[in-house]
Design an enzyme around this catalytic site. Structure first.
Site, PDB file in Angstrom:
ATOM      1  N   ASP A  18       7.151  -2.453   5.944  1.00 13.89           N
ATOM      2  CA  ASP A  18       6.021  -3.452   5.961  1.00 13.89           C
ATOM      3  C   ASP A  18       5.824  -4.258   7.321  1.00 13.89           C
ATOM      4  O   ASP A  18       6.913  -5.155   7.324  1.00 13.89           O
ATOM      5  CB  ASP A  18       5.639  -4.304   4.681  1.00 13.89           C
ATOM      6  CG  ASP A  18       4.363  -4.915   4.643  1.00 13.89           C
ATOM      7  OD1 ASP A  18       4.056  -5.321   5.691  1.00 13.89           O
ATOM      8  OD2 ASP A  18       3.441  -4.617   3.525  1.00 13.89           O
ATOM      9  N   ARG A  70       4.300  -6.723   7.971  1.00 16.99           N
ATOM     10  CA  ARG A  70       4.115  -8.442   7.516  1.00 16.99           C
ATOM     11  C   ARG A  70       5.673  -8.773   7.360  1.00 16.99           C
ATOM     12  O   ARG A  70       5.639  -9.996   7.209  1.00 16.99           O
ATOM     13  CB  ARG A  70       3.406  -8.481   6.448  1.00 16.99           C
ATOM     14  CG  ARG A  70       1.858  -8.096   7.091  1.00 16.99           C
ATOM     15  CD  ARG A  70       0.818  -7.814   5.778  1.00 16.99           C
ATOM     16  NE  ARG A  70       1.496  -6.908   4.870  1.00 16.99           N
ATOM     17  CZ  ARG A  70       0.815  -6.723   3.544  1.00 16.99           C
ATOM     18  NH1 ARG A  70      -0.334  -7.247   3.553  1.00 16.99           N
ATOM     19  NH2 ARG A  70       1.323  -5.851   2.813  1.00 16.99           N
ATOM     20  N   HIS A 110       9.569  -7.838  -1.087  1.00 15.35           N
ATOM     21  CA  HIS A 110       8.516  -8.786  -0.746  1.00 15.35           C
ATOM     22  C   HIS A 110       7.409  -8.592  -1.724  1.00 15.35           C
ATOM     23  O   HIS A 110       7.166  -7.377  -2.271  1.00 15.35           O
ATOM     24  CB  HIS A 110       8.006  -8.725   0.612  1.00 15.35           C
ATOM     25  CG  HIS A 110       7.119  -7.265   0.895  1.00 15.35           C
ATOM     26  ND1 HIS A 110       5.869  -7.285   0.913  1.00 15.35           N
ATOM     27  CD2 HIS A 110       7.697  -6.119   1.112  1.00 15.35           C
ATOM     28  CE1 HIS A 110       5.772  -6.075   1.142  1.00 15.35           C
ATOM     29  NE2 HIS A 110       6.628  -5.447   1.339  1.00 15.35           N
TER      30      HIS A 110
HETATM   31 CO    CO Z   1       6.838  -3.379   1.065  1.00 14.31          CO
END
Ligand code: CO
Length: 209
Positions: free
Chosen positions: A44, A46, A98
């Site tokens: 990801d 982020r 996350h």
């Molecule tokens: Co992820």
């Protein structure tokens, strides 16, 4: 279209900034890397490893894939793990999941997504393993968060069972495996208290409720 000039511009600014603070930074780094940590995280965009823990190049060895999975037969991940432990002699392995993970969400909701469903199958297995706990959680958001956390724990267990980590421990090497989770919503890391430093501690991971 072919040349992403803005990225090259950003790169030269970035390199100049680092050199201004430490003129020999890149010269020193080019001679060796000596990171203390291996980070296994989600792909990801982020959740960028170095930035989250505010570490410079050279300070953290990184492997990322969708939903931060450590699969027993994944030669890519296992090769990273072996190199990190046996050659770089890192001291800490961090599995960082996350909240809001798209891979976890897709596995939880089911449906068809093509090739990636084969990868997400591993998360579906975790759902099956923890079915009672997940079914007892009525709130969808809580269930999603719980699976993100359970996934980290399962990956910590998987790491502890690799021949690489077991051999490191049996040879007396100091090596800790950690399970963390990151919140995209506020940028804060949470330690899931899964830290394991030897084979005798692995059983504890199964017992955590
Ligand atoms: Co992820």
């Amino acid at each position: 279209m072919r040349v992403l000039n803005h990225l090259f511009e950003r790169n030269s600014h970035w390199a100049a900034g680092i050199k201004q603070a430490d003129p020999d930074f890149f010269l020193k780094l080019s001679k060796q890397q000596k990171p203390e940590y291996l980070w296994i995280g989600c792909s990801d965009s982020r959740v960028p490893a170095n930035q989250i823990v505010d570490l410079l190049p050279g300070e953290i060895f990184v492997h990322r894939n969708i939903a931060n999975l450590v699969i027993h037969t994944d030669l890519n991940c296992l090769s990273v793990l072996q190199y990190a432990v046996e050659v770089l002699r890192i001291r800490h392995i961090i599995v960082c999941g996350h909240y809001g993970c798209g891979g976890i969400k897709a596995a939880l909701e089911g449906g068809e997504h093509g090739l990636i469903d084969n990868w997400l199958r591993h998360i579906r297995d975790i759902c099956r393993l923890h079915r009672a706990r997940l079914e007892a959680t009525a709130d969808d958001r809580e269930k999603f968060d719980l699976l993100c956390e359970l996934n980290v724990r399962e990956q910590v267990i998987n790491i502890c069972h690799t021949t690489i980590v077991r051999n490191a421990w049996s040879s007396g090497m100091e090596l800790a495996v950690h399970g963390w989770i990151y919140s995209i919503g506020n940028g804060i890391l949470k330690d899931l208290d899964l830290c394991t430093t030897g084979p005798e501690e692995v059983e504890r991971l199964y017992a955590i409720s």
